[in-house]
Design a protein around this motif. Structure first.
Motif, PDB file in Angstrom:
ATOM      1  N   ALA A   1       0.836  -1.193   0.000  1.00 10.14           N
ATOM      2  CA  ALA A   1       0.000   0.000   0.000  1.00 10.14           C
ATOM      3  C   ALA A   1       0.875   1.249   0.000  1.00 10.14           C
ATOM      4  O   ALA A   1       1.956   1.271   0.588  1.00 10.14           O
ATOM      5  CB  ALA A   1      -0.908  -0.013   1.214  1.00 10.14           C
ATOM      6  N   LYS A   2       0.405   2.307  -0.660  1.00  6.88           N
ATOM      7  CA  LYS A   2       1.177   3.530  -0.776  1.00  6.88           C
ATOM      8  C   LYS A   2       0.957   4.458   0.407  1.00  6.88           C
ATOM      9  O   LYS A   2       1.792   5.306   0.697  1.00  6.88           O
ATOM     10  CB  LYS A   2       0.833   4.251  -2.077  1.00  6.88           C
ATOM     11  N   ASN A   3      -0.192   4.372   1.078  1.00  9.24           N
ATOM     12  CA  ASN A   3      -0.471   5.225   2.219  1.00  9.24           C
ATOM     13  C   ASN A   3      -1.282   4.462   3.252  1.00  9.24           C
ATOM     14  O   ASN A   3      -1.691   3.316   3.029  1.00  9.24           O
ATOM     15  CB  ASN A   3      -1.204   6.501   1.783  1.00  9.24           C
ATOM     16  N   LEU A   4      -1.530   5.098   4.375  1.00 11.36           N
ATOM     17  CA  LEU A   4      -2.188   4.427   5.489  1.00 11.36           C
ATOM     18  C   LEU A   4      -3.614   4.019   5.145  1.00 11.36           C
ATOM     19  O   LEU A   4      -4.034   2.889   5.437  1.00 11.36           O
ATOM     20  CB  LEU A   4      -2.166   5.344   6.718  1.00 11.36           C
ATOM     21  N   ALA A   5      -4.376   4.928   4.540  1.00 11.22           N
ATOM     22  CA  ALA A   5      -5.768   4.609   4.214  1.00 11.22           C
ATOM     23  C   ALA A   5      -5.848   3.422   3.265  1.00 11.22           C
ATOM     24  O   ALA A   5      -6.670   2.500   3.452  1.00 11.22           O
ATOM     25  CB  ALA A   5      -6.450   5.833   3.600  1.00 11.22           C
ATOM     26  N   GLU A   6      -4.991   3.393   2.259  1.00 12.95           N
ATOM     27  CA  GLU A   6      -4.992   2.283   1.302  1.00 12.95           C
ATOM     28  C   GLU A   6      -4.629   0.966   1.996  1.00 12.95           C
ATOM     29  O   GLU A   6      -5.214  -0.078   1.698  1.00 12.95           O
ATOM     30  CB  GLU A   6      -3.990   2.585   0.185  1.00 12.95           C
ATOM     31  N   PHE A   7      -3.693   1.035   2.939  1.00  9.45           N
ATOM     32  CA  PHE A   7      -3.297  -0.175   3.675  1.00  9.45           C
ATOM     33  C   PHE A   7      -4.471  -0.710   4.494  1.00  9.45           C
ATOM     34  O   PHE A   7      -4.733  -1.924   4.509  1.00  9.45           O
ATOM     35  CB  PHE A   7      -2.117   0.147   4.589  1.00  9.45           C
ATOM     36  N   LEU A   8      -5.164   0.178   5.194  1.00  5.51           N
ATOM     37  CA  LEU A   8      -6.273  -0.263   6.043  1.00  5.51           C
ATOM     38  C   LEU A   8      -7.382  -0.895   5.218  1.00  5.51           C
ATOM     39  O   LEU A   8      -7.977  -1.910   5.610  1.00  5.51           O
ATOM     40  CB  LEU A   8      -6.804   0.920   6.856  1.00  5.51           C
ATOM     41  N   PHE A   9      -7.689  -0.300   4.065  1.00  2.00           N
ATOM     42  CA  PHE A   9      -8.717  -0.878   3.192  1.00  2.00           C
ATOM     43  C   PHE A   9      -8.251  -2.222   2.615  1.00  2.00           C
ATOM     44  O   PHE A   9      -9.022  -3.172   2.512  1.00  2.00           O
ATOM     45  CB  PHE A   9      -9.054   0.094   2.054  1.00  2.00           C
TER      46      PHE A   9
ATOM     47  N   LYS B   1      -7.251  -9.852  11.569  1.00  2.00           N
ATOM     48  CA  LYS B   1      -7.418 -10.460  10.245  1.00  2.00           C
ATOM     49  C   LYS B   1      -6.115 -10.530   9.452  1.00  2.00           C
ATOM     50  O   LYS B   1      -6.040 -11.251   8.464  1.00  2.00           O
ATOM     51  CB  LYS B   1      -8.467  -9.684   9.441  1.00  2.00           C
ATOM     52  N   MET B   2      -5.104  -9.786   9.858  1.00  3.18           N
ATOM     53  CA  MET B   2      -3.850  -9.803   9.115  1.00  3.18           C
ATOM     54  C   MET B   2      -3.134 -11.125   9.333  1.00  3.18           C
ATOM     55  O   MET B   2      -3.194 -11.720  10.410  1.00  3.18           O
ATOM     56  CB  MET B   2      -2.956  -8.628   9.528  1.00  3.18           C
ATOM     57  N   VAL B   3      -2.415 -11.606   8.312  1.00  2.00           N
ATOM     58  CA  VAL B   3      -1.753 -12.906   8.356  1.00  2.00           C
ATOM     59  C   VAL B   3      -0.543 -12.836   9.267  1.00  2.00           C
ATOM     60  O   VAL B   3       0.316 -11.973   9.120  1.00  2.00           O
ATOM     61  CB  VAL B   3      -1.320 -13.353   6.936  1.00  2.00           C
ATOM     62  N   ARG B   4      -0.472 -13.776  10.213  1.00  5.61           N
ATOM     63  CA  ARG B   4       0.666 -13.816  11.124  1.00  5.61           C
ATOM     64  C   ARG B   4       1.900 -14.344  10.391  1.00  5.61           C
ATOM     65  O   ARG B   4       1.797 -15.119   9.463  1.00  5.61           O
ATOM     66  CB  ARG B   4       0.350 -14.700  12.330  1.00  5.61           C
ATOM     67  N   GLY B   5       3.057 -13.904  10.902  1.00  4.81           N
ATOM     68  CA  GLY B   5       4.305 -14.322  10.285  1.00  4.81           C
ATOM     69  C   GLY B   5       4.687 -13.460   9.096  1.00  4.81           C
ATOM     70  O   GLY B   5       5.675 -13.720   8.434  1.00  4.81           O
TER      71      GLY B   5
ATOM     72  N   ASP C   1       4.812  -2.791   8.446  1.00  7.79           N
ATOM     73  CA  ASP C   1       4.393  -1.781   7.472  1.00  7.79           C
ATOM     74  C   ASP C   1       3.357  -0.833   8.061  1.00  7.79           C
ATOM     75  O   ASP C   1       3.385   0.377   7.795  1.00  7.79           O
ATOM     76  CB  ASP C   1       3.832  -2.466   6.222  1.00  7.79           C
ATOM     77  N   LEU C   2       2.437  -1.380   8.871  1.00 12.30           N
ATOM     78  CA  LEU C   2       1.405  -0.532   9.466  1.00 12.30           C
ATOM     79  C   LEU C   2       2.021   0.453  10.454  1.00 12.30           C
ATOM     80  O   LEU C   2       1.656   1.641  10.473  1.00 12.30           O
ATOM     81  CB  LEU C   2       0.352  -1.404  10.151  1.00 12.30           C
ATOM     82  N   HIS C   3       2.938  -0.008  11.272  1.00 11.35           N
ATOM     83  CA  HIS C   3       3.637   0.903  12.194  1.00 11.35           C
ATOM     84  C   HIS C   3       4.332   2.014  11.421  1.00 11.35           C
ATOM     85  O   HIS C   3       4.264   3.191  11.806  1.00 11.35           O
ATOM     86  CB  HIS C   3       4.668   0.122  13.015  1.00 11.35           C
ATOM     87  N   ARG C   4       5.000   1.660  10.332  1.00 15.68           N
ATOM     88  CA  ARG C   4       5.738   2.658   9.547  1.00 15.68           C
ATOM     89  C   ARG C   4       4.804   3.693   8.943  1.00 15.68           C
ATOM     90  O   ARG C   4       5.081   4.898   8.995  1.00 15.68           O
ATOM     91  CB  ARG C   4       6.533   1.944   8.448  1.00 15.68           C
TER      92      ARG C   4
ATOM     93  N   ILE D   1      -3.190  -2.950  17.365  1.00 13.54           N
ATOM     94  CA  ILE D   1      -2.187  -1.895  17.310  1.00 13.54           C
ATOM     95  C   ILE D   1      -2.665  -0.804  18.253  1.00 13.54           C
ATOM     96  O   ILE D   1      -3.746  -0.236  18.074  1.00 13.54           O
ATOM     97  CB  ILE D   1      -2.021  -1.328  15.892  1.00 13.54           C
ATOM     98  N   HIS D   2      -1.880  -0.528  19.285  1.00 16.97           N
ATOM     99  CA  HIS D   2      -2.238   0.497  20.269  1.00 16.97           C
ATOM    100  C   HIS D   2      -1.451   1.760  19.957  1.00 16.97           C
ATOM    101  O   HIS D   2      -0.215   1.754  19.943  1.00 16.97           O
ATOM    102  CB  HIS D   2      -1.908  -0.007  21.680  1.00 16.97           C
ATOM    103  N   ALA D   3      -2.157   2.857  19.668  1.00 19.76           N
ATOM    104  CA  ALA D   3      -1.537   4.134  19.320  1.00 19.76           C
ATOM    105  C   ALA D   3      -1.668   5.102  20.487  1.00 19.76           C
ATOM    106  O   ALA D   3      -2.735   5.236  21.081  1.00 19.76           O
ATOM    107  CB  ALA D   3      -2.184   4.723  18.058  1.00 19.76           C
ATOM    108  N   ASN D   4      -0.578   5.776  20.800  1.00 15.30           N
ATOM    109  CA  ASN D   4      -0.528   6.696  21.932  1.00 15.30           C
ATOM    110  C   ASN D   4       0.355   7.878  21.559  1.00 15.30           C
ATOM    111  O   ASN D   4       1.041   7.857  20.531  1.00 15.30           O
ATOM    112  CB  ASN D   4       0.026   5.974  23.167  1.00 15.30           C
ATOM    113  N   ILE D   5       0.365   8.904  22.385  1.00  9.75           N
ATOM    114  CA  ILE D   5       1.220  10.062  22.138  1.00  9.75           C
ATOM    115  C   ILE D   5       2.666   9.705  22.467  1.00  9.75           C
ATOM    116  O   ILE D   5       2.963   9.120  23.506  1.00  9.75           O
ATOM    117  CB  ILE D   5       0.756  11.266  22.977  1.00  9.75           C
ATOM    118  N   ASP D   6       3.580  10.040  21.563  1.00  6.65           N
ATOM    119  CA  ASP D   6       5.005   9.796  21.767  1.00  6.65           C
ATOM    120  C   ASP D   6       5.606  10.994  22.502  1.00  6.65           C
ATOM    121  O   ASP D   6       5.713  12.090  21.951  1.00  6.65           O
ATOM    122  CB  ASP D   6       5.689   9.600  20.415  1.00  6.65           C
TER     123      ASP D   6
END
Length: 695
Positions: free
Chosen positions: A153-161, A207-211, A217-220, A249-254
């Motif tokens: 995926a090129k961006n976050l929205a595309e990855f999530l979809f 739903k994402m495949v383990r391994g 990629d999602l973190h990035r 994925i738990h998102a918090n303020i860095d």
């Protein structure tokens, strides 16, 4: 070796009934007692020489082989019950069928258990002969040739979809709000952050495949779009419940760089810039022409630097605090102070102040170049091989390998840590190193006690790591075998015992007992530490792990530097002097480092810790200078001690039948509580390793 049971010349000694020598210090109590088992205990020496202890890996569990094996492959990290099936009786010795332990066959021939061969000729030690690992090597090498052709995926929205994440629009909105809350912290002096007055974000990624690399990629992608947000993968949901089947994925303020806010004249502009700078990673000279990391015109972007503009006339001690904050955030960042910087770069008449110039270290840029070279390297530059080491600690072996190959620790993948005083063979994967370079290192750089063989190029993203190991096979020589004879001592809780020569009938009885009842798989000295009190054997791994769990970082460092008792491993004179100086000087770091051995391969972790303590003046940061695997080893040592104590208490309730309140592993893999002992077999009983997600 024929002994006389009635030989009264053998000396009887008085021993506590509930103690197995000094193994009670490892949590092992109440196992061998006089009575029916009086002739079923032996004593002997193992690891007299490294050649007496031979270890071979038999294979690995590929993380994508099947759903069941994927769960097992992460057992060391997530499934605290799987390791403990062995509290029930192990029925895998002397040719027995491996009941209740069916697995997907990675390599049928290699996964067979060794046959026990007893030889009691004069001066002949006991041997357990095992097959060679060649079949396992072939199987693993074949399975390693896997590739995935997936469009990224090129961006976050595309990855999530693309990965069918539930509530994409809501998730993106929550991430934006979280990032806005982080920016508000910049203007409100972090009051909102301290109060926790903001909404954290949870993304269901089950739903994402383990391994796969999907989580990476999602973190990035999240960091790229929202630099002030940090993320972590967890199996604990937003309601606080834990499930092995769920991944979030738990998102918090860095808050890494938020302490810089009071010192900056333009925090809203400069703070997001340093977060992006850290997330983007080092920039090479060739990349600098295509990518500009700075938004301020007077920044030297061609060298990959940014400037943090400070408040006018900021005192020197406060500037020193800024350098420390940035250095603590990443050891790969370097900082200098520059004077004569305009607050508004576009206005040459704007006030002038000082700035902190942040850049990447030379090592970080070199690492970046190696990574980019690896991306364009041929697939053959990922290698699979067998690593043989003899009488060498794991950490020292890794250091010698990385030095000889001029690569990083993360470029060498193994399935586990092997014994030091042994000859071990383990599967190994190496990336970013050519076959020719590895073979050259074997001939010229590496000594005979550390060598690679069966080197084969592999394709795909296969890389060994902790949790992938299927098992080990051992060939063990036991010397100076004696059997223990016991009788009542006439004093409560005491008995008499003496050592006699081993008889074949005695060995046969022990083998029959294992066939019928199995044995409890206690954690031994390799994991927990040497048997004996601290005064007898010095510092044990579980002592260090206990201090780390209590967050007593100074105490943990003190224990690591003190080390084991010298009679256990015969250290050199320089090492003895360094450890004595640490104690006599009142834990003076500089004085102790001066006494360290000239040989850089001696006291590796102690040297790294003290140098980090000298640099950061923070004991927690010094502990973090150790490799992650070594830090986990100390925690696991204390975890294993607690398990041994729990198992010892369970043994005192009887070993014949289950009791109400036991835990057992059902045929469907679920762990349940025993309500009716008559409905459960003893081999099904399990005992959980203590951990954060154990009920």
């Amino acid at each position: 070796m024929m002994g006389d049971e009635n030989d009264e010349n053998d000396e009887w000694t008085r021993t506590r009934t509930q103690t197995i020598r000094n193994y009670s210090t490892l949590g092992i109590d109440g196992f061998c007692v006089p009575g029916n088992d009086e002739d079923l205990e032996i004593s002997g020496d193992i690891k007299t020489n490294p050649e007496d202890f031979l270890v071979r890996e038999i294979g690995y569990v590929p993380p994508t082989h099947s759903a069941e094996t994927a769960e097992r492959s992460t057992a060391g990290r997530n499934n605290n019950y799987d390791r403990l099936e062995t509290l029930g009786w192990i029925r895998a010795l002397a040719g027995l069928q491996n009941e209740g332990r069916a697995t997907d066959e990675v390599c049928e021939s290699a996964s067979k258990k060794p046959r026990m061969k007893i030889d009691l000729e004069d001066e002949a030690p006991l041997r357990c002969d095992v097959p060679s690992p060649e079949a396992g090597l072939n199987s693993i090498s074949q399975q390693a040739h896997t590739t995935t052709d997936e469009v990224k995926a090129k961006n976050l929205a595309e990855f999530l979809f693309q990965h069918e994440i539930n509530g994409v629009e809501v998730t993106l909105k929550e991430l934006r709000n979280l990032h806005d809350s982080a920016l508000e912290c910049v203007t409100s002096s972090c009051e909102k952050l301290e109060k926790g007055d903001y909404k954290k974000v949870w993304i269901d990624t089950t739903k994402m495949v383990r391994g796969s690399n999907h989580w990476r990629d999602l973190h990035r992608l999240i960091r790229e779009e929202y630099p002030l947000v940090q993320t972590e993968t967890t199996n604990v949901g937003p309601d606080g419940s834990s499930s092995e089947e769920k991944r979030w994925i738990h998102a918090n303020i860095d808050a890494t760089f938020l302490p810089l806010v009071p010192f900056l004249v333009k925090p809203c502009e400069d703070l997001p810039r340093i977060y992006n700078f850290l997330n983007d990673g080092p920039i090479t000279h060739s990349e600098s022409k295509k990518k500009c990391v700075a938004a301020v015109s007077n920044e030297d972007s061609s060298h990959g630097t940014i400037r943090l503009r400070l408040k006018i006339d900021l005192p020197r001690d406060q500037r020193r605090a800024i350098h420390k904050i940035i250095s603590k955030a990443s050891r790969s960042l370097e900082t200098t102070t520059q004077n004569g910087v305009h607050i508004d770069p576009s206005d040459s008449n704007s006030p002038v102040t000082s700035a902190i110039v942040v850049s990447w270290s030379g090592n970080a840029r070199s690492s970046r170049r190696r990574k980019r070279k690896a991306l364009h390297a041929a697939k053959e530059d990922r290698l699979f091989c067998v690593l043989r080491k003899e009488n060498m600690e794991h950490q020292l072996a890794m250091k010698r390998i990385t030095r000889a190959l001029r690569c990083r620790n993360s470029d060498v993948g193994v399935g586990g840590i092997k014994d030091k005083k042994a000859v071990t063979f383990q599967f190994c994967t190496i990336k970013n190193v050519s076959k020719e370079k590895l073979e050259h290192a074997c001939r010229h750089s590496l000594r005979s006690d550390l060598q690679f063989s069966n080197i084969r190029p592999i394709d795909g993203n296969f890389f060994l790591s902790r949790g992938h190991l299927l098992g080990n096979q051992f060939e063990i020589i036991v010397r100076r075998l004696k059997r223990v004879q016991k009788k009542a001592g006439g004093i409560p809780d005491m008995h008499l015992e003496r050592m006699l020569d081993v008889r074949r009938s005695h060995i046969d009885k022990m083998v029959d007992r294992i066939k019928q009842r199995g044995f409890v798989n206690f954690f031994g000295t390799q994991r927990v530490g040497d048997a004996g009190s601290k005064d007898q054997v010095g510092v044990r791994p579980f002592d260090i792990g206990r201090a780390m769990l209590r967050q007593e970082w100074d105490a943990a460092i003190d224990l690591i530097v003190q080390g084991r008792a010298r009679h256990l491993y015969n250290p050199c004179e320089e090492e003895i002097r360094a450890r004595q100086t640490w104690i006599s000087s009142g834990r003076n770091v500089k004085e102790t480092l001066k006494c360290f051995p000239k040989n850089k391969n001696a006291m590796i972790k102690e040297r790294d810790i003290l140098q980090a303590l000298l640099r950061f003046r923070d004991p927690l940061e010094a502990i973090r200078s150790m490799p992650h695997g070594m830090r986990c080893f100390y925690i696991h040592a204390y975890q294993s001690l607690v398990w041994n104590r729990a198992a010892s208490q369970r043994i005192k309730l009887g070993l014949t039948n289950p009791v109400k309140g036991d835990l057992y592993k059902a045929s469907d893999g679920e762990v349940r509580l025993v309500d009716d002992p008559n409905e459960v077999e003893m081999r099904m009983i399990v005992l959980p390793l203590p951990g954060y997600n154990v009920i």
